[in-house]
Design a protein around this motif. Structure first.
Motif, PDB file in Angstrom:
ATOM      1  N   LEU A  11       0.903  -1.186  -0.021  1.00 25.05           N
ATOM      2  CA  LEU A  11       0.202   0.106  -0.032  1.00 25.05           C
ATOM      3  C   LEU A  11       0.835   1.266  -0.131  1.00 25.05           C
ATOM      4  N   PHE A  12       0.280   2.119  -0.612  1.00 20.69           N
ATOM      5  CA  PHE A  12       1.160   3.463  -0.548  1.00 20.69           C
ATOM      6  C   PHE A  12       0.112   4.510   0.032  1.00 20.69           C
ATOM      7  N   PHE A  13       0.397   5.496   0.985  1.00 19.47           N
ATOM      8  CA  PHE A  13      -0.114   6.458   1.579  1.00 19.47           C
ATOM      9  C   PHE A  13       0.330   7.726   1.650  1.00 19.47           C
ATOM     10  N   THR A  14      -0.381   8.885   1.834  1.00 16.26           N
ATOM     11  CA  THR A  14       0.402  10.280   1.905  1.00 16.26           C
ATOM     12  C   THR A  14      -0.939  10.847   2.802  1.00 16.26           C
ATOM     13  N   THR A  15      -0.185  11.533   3.856  1.00 20.51           N
ATOM     14  CA  THR A  15      -1.239  12.016   4.978  1.00 20.51           C
ATOM     15  C   THR A  15      -0.027  13.448   5.421  1.00 20.51           C
ATOM     16  N   TYR A  16      -0.768  14.122   6.182  1.00 22.25           N
ATOM     17  CA  TYR A  16      -0.276  15.402   6.933  1.00 22.25           C
ATOM     18  C   TYR A  16      -0.403  15.530   8.284  1.00 22.25           C
ATOM     19  N   ALA A  17       0.582  15.915   8.942  1.00 23.06           N
ATOM     20  CA  ALA A  17       0.431  16.253  10.335  1.00 23.06           C
ATOM     21  C   ALA A  17       0.305  17.788  10.276  1.00 23.06           C
ATOM     22  N   THR A  18      -0.591  18.431  11.263  1.00 26.40           N
ATOM     23  CA  THR A  18      -0.795  19.789  11.590  1.00 26.40           C
ATOM     24  C   THR A  18      -0.283  20.371  12.830  1.00 26.40           C
ATOM     25  N   GLU A  19       0.152  21.538  12.893  1.00 25.94           N
ATOM     26  CA  GLU A  19       0.522  22.410  13.932  1.00 25.94           C
ATOM     27  C   GLU A  19       0.167  23.924  13.759  1.00 25.94           C
ATOM     28  N   LEU A  20       0.013  24.657  15.066  1.00 24.48           N
ATOM     29  CA  LEU A  20      -0.261  25.896  14.843  1.00 24.48           C
ATOM     30  C   LEU A  20       0.838  26.662  15.344  1.00 24.48           C
ATOM     31  N   ALA A  21       1.570  27.649  14.740  1.00 25.61           N
ATOM     32  CA  ALA A  21       2.801  28.485  15.127  1.00 25.61           C
ATOM     33  C   ALA A  21       2.284  29.805  15.878  1.00 25.61           C
ATOM     34  N   GLY A  22       2.274  29.702  17.235  1.00 30.72           N
ATOM     35  CA  GLY A  22       2.023  30.974  17.921  1.00 30.72           C
ATOM     36  C   GLY A  22       0.708  31.390  18.152  1.00 30.72           C
ATOM     37  N   ARG A  23       0.365  32.606  18.783  1.00 30.73           N
ATOM     38  CA  ARG A  23      -1.138  32.727  19.024  1.00 30.73           C
ATOM     39  C   ARG A  23      -1.774  33.818  17.985  1.00 30.73           C
ATOM     40  N   LEU A  24      -3.156  33.562  17.767  1.00 32.24           N
ATOM     41  CA  LEU A  24      -3.528  34.323  16.681  1.00 32.24           C
ATOM     42  C   LEU A  24      -3.585  35.970  16.880  1.00 32.24           C
ATOM     43  N   ALA A  25      -3.629  36.459  17.711  1.00 35.41           N
ATOM     44  CA  ALA A  25      -3.434  37.829  18.092  1.00 35.41           C
ATOM     45  C   ALA A  25      -1.929  38.498  17.869  1.00 35.41           C
ATOM     46  N   ASP A  26      -1.060  37.587  17.957  1.00 41.37           N
ATOM     47  CA  ASP A  26       0.451  37.788  18.035  1.00 41.37           C
ATOM     48  C   ASP A  26       1.153  37.824  16.539  1.00 41.37           C
ATOM     49  N   LEU A  27       0.484  37.116  15.491  1.00 39.01           N
ATOM     50  CA  LEU A  27       1.145  36.772  14.331  1.00 39.01           C
ATOM     51  C   LEU A  27       0.321  37.544  13.209  1.00 39.01           C
ATOM     52  N   GLU A  28       0.801  37.950  12.198  1.00 36.48           N
ATOM     53  CA  GLU A  28       0.442  38.365  10.703  1.00 36.48           C
ATOM     54  C   GLU A  28       0.518  37.122   9.892  1.00 36.48           C
ATOM     55  N   GLY A  29      -0.663  36.993   9.176  1.00 37.28           N
ATOM     56  CA  GLY A  29      -0.318  35.740   8.258  1.00 37.28           C
ATOM     57  C   GLY A  29      -0.876  34.301   8.758  1.00 37.28           C
ATOM     58  N   ASP A  30      -0.770  33.343   7.982  1.00 40.42           N
ATOM     59  CA  ASP A  30      -1.373  31.927   8.333  1.00 40.42           C
ATOM     60  C   ASP A  30      -0.338  31.447   9.496  1.00 40.42           C
ATOM     61  N   ARG A  31      -0.899  30.827  10.752  1.00 39.54           N
ATOM     62  CA  ARG A  31      -0.181  30.306  11.457  1.00 39.54           C
ATOM     63  C   ARG A  31      -0.147  28.494  11.221  1.00 39.54           C
ATOM     64  N   LEU A  32      -1.153  28.014  10.472  1.00 42.79           N
ATOM     65  CA  LEU A  32      -1.130  26.613  10.178  1.00 42.79           C
ATOM     66  C   LEU A  32       0.124  26.175   9.428  1.00 42.79           C
ATOM     67  N   ARG A  33       0.655  25.254  10.024  1.00 42.90           N
ATOM     68  CA  ARG A  33       1.900  24.406   9.300  1.00 42.90           C
ATOM     69  C   ARG A  33       1.291  23.094   9.140  1.00 42.90           C
ATOM     70  N   THR A  34       1.823  22.254   7.836  1.00 44.41           N
ATOM     71  CA  THR A  34       1.293  21.238   7.620  1.00 44.41           C
ATOM     72  C   THR A  34       2.706  20.329   7.208  1.00 44.41           C
ATOM     73  N   HIS A  35       2.854  19.170   7.570  1.00 40.86           N
ATOM     74  CA  HIS A  35       4.059  18.521   7.437  1.00 40.86           C
ATOM     75  C   HIS A  35       3.652  16.953   6.730  1.00 40.86           C
ATOM     76  N   ARG A  36       3.978  16.843   5.459  1.00 42.92           N
ATOM     77  CA  ARG A  36       3.680  15.586   4.793  1.00 42.92           C
ATOM     78  C   ARG A  36       4.340  14.491   5.107  1.00 42.92           C
ATOM     79  N   ILE A  37       3.688  13.214   5.441  1.00 43.77           N
ATOM     80  CA  ILE A  37       4.160  11.832   5.596  1.00 43.77           C
ATOM     81  C   ILE A  37       3.857  10.942   4.612  1.00 43.77           C
ATOM     82  N   SER A  38       4.811  10.484   3.742  1.00 46.41           N
ATOM     83  CA  SER A  38       4.260   9.413   2.797  1.00 46.41           C
ATOM     84  C   SER A  38       4.767   8.045   3.230  1.00 46.41           C
ATOM     85  N   GLY A  39       4.146   7.035   2.707  1.00 45.07           N
ATOM     86  CA  GLY A  39       4.681   5.640   3.242  1.00 45.07           C
ATOM     87  C   GLY A  39       4.307   4.656   2.575  1.00 45.07           C
ATOM     88  N   PHE A  40       5.054   3.503   2.643  1.00 44.24           N
ATOM     89  CA  PHE A  40       5.021   2.203   1.714  1.00 44.24           C
ATOM     90  C   PHE A  40       4.696   1.218   2.742  1.00 44.24           C
TER      91      PHE A  40
END
Length: 332
Positions: free
Chosen positions: A84-113
């Motif tokens: 089987l082959f799969f691709t998925t994404y882990a997520t995290e938020l960088a910082g607080r909403l009020a402190d940052l400009e732009g998107d905080r969401l970070r995605t990290h791809r993990i593929s596997g066999f």
């Protein structure tokens, strides 16, 4: 395989017990081909050309290799021959909403066999693998079921990360709701935060919703069944459904916050216009009286001191009458 191009680690288990935590580079292919052992090969920050001998030894299709490294690939699972082959994404938020400009969401791809006796993962170094290793160590008995147990530990850790991200976004929306009905708090900064949350939820939805298909595909194409492991996958699938439903509800909530804010702004504008109209009517009273007494014709008190006081008293009484009338109607 040129292992100097990217960090590669390998672990080996037999009957659920780890027998090798590190494997020599020249023994990795032999370990992957040994059906009596369970192998995990982790390739970090790799390039396709660095995996030439591994790709050839495992006879991996070129389309899967392309999908494993292509940017913005959709989360999915597919079956090719005995793996089987799969691709998925882990997520995290960088910082607080009020402190940052732009998107905080970070995605990290993990593929596997998922091979008959091995799991090969291809990921970036941004994804922390330590929680996955702890999950495998805490449920070592499950590893007797083969590589699907390794995949379960990986997916379970990723979904836990999704829940943490969703919980943070939920808290952010609650904070926005707390200031929504406060005066002079929902200006430009508030609108930017709402818009940023909407963008983050849209991006998160693209990652979370397809996970249902990924786990369902792993269940459907899992090969030999294991009752205990299948129950763990069913529990994982239930968690994914909850994460998907929670994400959808947050999208509805942030849309409600956005629309409510617009409605409140319209209501405040109407209130302001009503107040301005009321004060304009009050100001019209002295204007009318002074205009009347300003005519060049004799009137009671004309060119006399008490005539001034008559006009002043009339202005005050007329203005107070208008103010009281508007106050009763809650226009002021």
């Amino acid at each position: 395989m040129n292992h100097n191009e990217s960090p590669v680690s390998c672990r080996v288990w037999r009957d659920g017990a780890m027998v090798e935590e590190t494997v020599r580079k020249d023994e990795i292919i032999d370990a992957l081909n040994d059906s009596d052992r369970l192998v995990w090969l982790d390739v970090v920050d790799a390039k396709p050309e660095a995996l030439g001998s591994l790709i050839d030894a495992l006879r991996l299709p070129a389309t899967e290799i392309e999908d494993a490294f292509a940017p913005h690939e959709r989360p999915k699972v597919s079956r090719h021959g005995d793996h089987l082959f799969f691709t998925t994404y882990a997520t995290e938020l960088a910082g607080r909403l009020a402190d940052l400009e732009g998107d905080r969401l970070r995605t990290h791809r993990i593929s596997g066999f998922v091979l008959p006796s091995a799991l090969v993962t291809i990921r970036s170094s941004d994804f922390d693998i330590e929680p996955v290793l702890r999950a495998w160590d805490e449920n070592s008995d499950l590893l007797k079921a083969g590589p699907r147990a390794l995949v379960h530990g990986l997916m379970d850790t990723i979904v836990d990360g999704h829940f943490a991200t969703i919980q943070t976004l939920d808290d952010d929306i609650e904070d926005l709701e707390d200031v929504l009905f406060e005066e002079n708090r929902t200006g430009r900064g508030f609108q930017q935060q709402v818009y940023s949350l909407r963008k983050e939820l849209v991006a998160l939805r693209r990652v979370v919703l397809p996970m249902r298909e990924v786990v369902n595909g792993l269940l459907r194409h899992g090969g030999r069944t294991n009752t205990e492991l299948d129950s763990w996958y069913e529990d994982l699938y239930d968690h994914i459904l909850r994460a998907a439903e929670w994400t959808e509800s947050l999208r509805d909530m942030v849309t409600s916050v956005f629309e409510t804010n617009l409605s409140l702004q319209d209501a405040r504008l109407n209130t302001t216009m009503r107040k301005l109209a009321a004060w304009a009517a009050i100001i019209a009273v002295p204007t009318a009286i002074t205009g009347w007494f300003g005519q060049n014709v004799p009137y009671p008190g004309f060119q006399k001191e008490f005539g001034l006081w008559v006009s002043v008293v009339t202005i005050v009484l007329g203005s107070l009458a208008m103010w009281w009338s508007f106050r009763r109607r809650r226009w002021l």
